[in-house]
Scaffold this motif. Sequence first.
Motif, PDB file in Angstrom:
ATOM      1  N   MET A  18       0.830  -1.190   0.000  1.00 12.00           N
ATOM      2  CA  MET A  18       0.000   0.000   0.000  1.00 12.00           C
ATOM      3  C   MET A  18       0.873   1.253   0.000  1.00 12.00           C
ATOM      4  O   MET A  18       1.722   1.403   0.882  1.00 12.00           O
ATOM      5  N   PRO A  19       0.698   2.146  -0.970  1.00 11.22           N
ATOM      6  CA  PRO A  19       1.580   3.314  -1.047  1.00 11.22           C
ATOM      7  C   PRO A  19       1.341   4.330   0.063  1.00 11.22           C
ATOM      8  O   PRO A  19       2.247   5.063   0.437  1.00 11.22           O
ATOM      9  N   GLY A  20       0.118   4.435   0.576  1.00 12.50           N
ATOM     10  CA  GLY A  20      -0.148   5.311   1.712  1.00 12.50           C
ATOM     11  C   GLY A  20      -0.045   6.788   1.413  1.00 12.50           C
ATOM     12  O   GLY A  20       0.422   7.561   2.242  1.00 12.50           O
ATOM     13  N   ARG A  21      -0.521   7.243   0.235  1.00 11.13           N
ATOM     14  CA  ARG A  21      -0.423   8.660  -0.107  1.00 11.13           C
ATOM     15  C   ARG A  21      -1.683   9.442   0.226  1.00 11.13           C
ATOM     16  O   ARG A  21      -1.668  10.654   0.207  1.00 11.13           O
ATOM     17  N   VAL A  23      -4.634  11.530   1.877  1.00 11.62           N
ATOM     18  CA  VAL A  23      -4.684  12.439   3.025  1.00 11.62           C
ATOM     19  C   VAL A  23      -6.079  13.054   3.087  1.00 11.62           C
ATOM     20  O   VAL A  23      -6.607  13.503   2.063  1.00 11.62           O
ATOM     21  N   VAL A  35      -6.342   4.916  -5.276  1.00  8.39           N
ATOM     22  CA  VAL A  35      -7.570   4.725  -4.517  1.00  8.39           C
ATOM     23  C   VAL A  35      -8.748   4.405  -5.434  1.00  8.39           C
ATOM     24  O   VAL A  35      -9.747   3.832  -5.006  1.00  8.39           O
TER      25      VAL A  35
END
Length: 280
Positions: A18-21, A23, A35
Amino acid sequence: MSPYYTPPGSLPPQNRIMPGRAVFATAYAFIPQGVFSDIVTSFLPGWNDTRLWLIARPMTGFSETFSHYVMRVEPGGGSDAPDPETGAEHVLFVTEGLVALTIGEAAFELDAGGYAYIPPGTPWRLRAEGAAPARFHWIRKLWEPAPGLTPPEAFVTNETEIAPVAMPDTQGRWATTRFVDPEDLRHDMHVNIVTFQPGGTIPFEETHVMEHGLYVLQGKAVYKLNQDWIEVEAGDYMWLRAFCPQACYAGGPGAFRYLLYKDVNRHAKLRGPGAFGPAR
């Protein structure tokens, strides 16, 4: 092949990290392209063979003036009654496929780059034609009446028919494709395309009253949202509340382009007496 990024759908593989960008903050939201999977699509009553990514909607702490859908309509799909909200005005921007659009009694065909403005209270219909799905952005806003003003007329165009206007003192590195006259006060929203050539910048922190929605159509950049610098690329979406500072450095090697929504040309709404509690 379309020059505009469109979400591919499906789900990422189970072995992907998961890149986790993403916000979601008080002053802004950032929804990266990763997403946009099938699991977060939605459906609408009255639409056939259609799914969408609903990426902005009026709610507490988020979009206040508009909604933004990224639509995918399968061949032959569409709607004869797209929106029950008669007070809504609409902008459609096609990124892929072929759209048959009827506004009142007038019929149009839109392909990639096609742009339509539909005023409130106007009947319209849409169908996807051809062998491939039609993909387009659909931005909705309640038109705000103002003294002496009537809603604008409907129109259909393509961005290739409009010359971008360079921002002053930028040597053409920062330009805007404007689909309506900024001095036409009948329009209470602008949906434009902003283009930065490689190395182009917003060289100061823009801090202003307009609410913004930005969908990146092409390229990449580093974008400042409030206090954070974020790498952005085609397929990413940014929402900025009013007065959120923003700035930009276009990263190249090609142009950085985004579809921009902003609310304009109306008084700021005031709250009624007592909204802030008793005087002290």
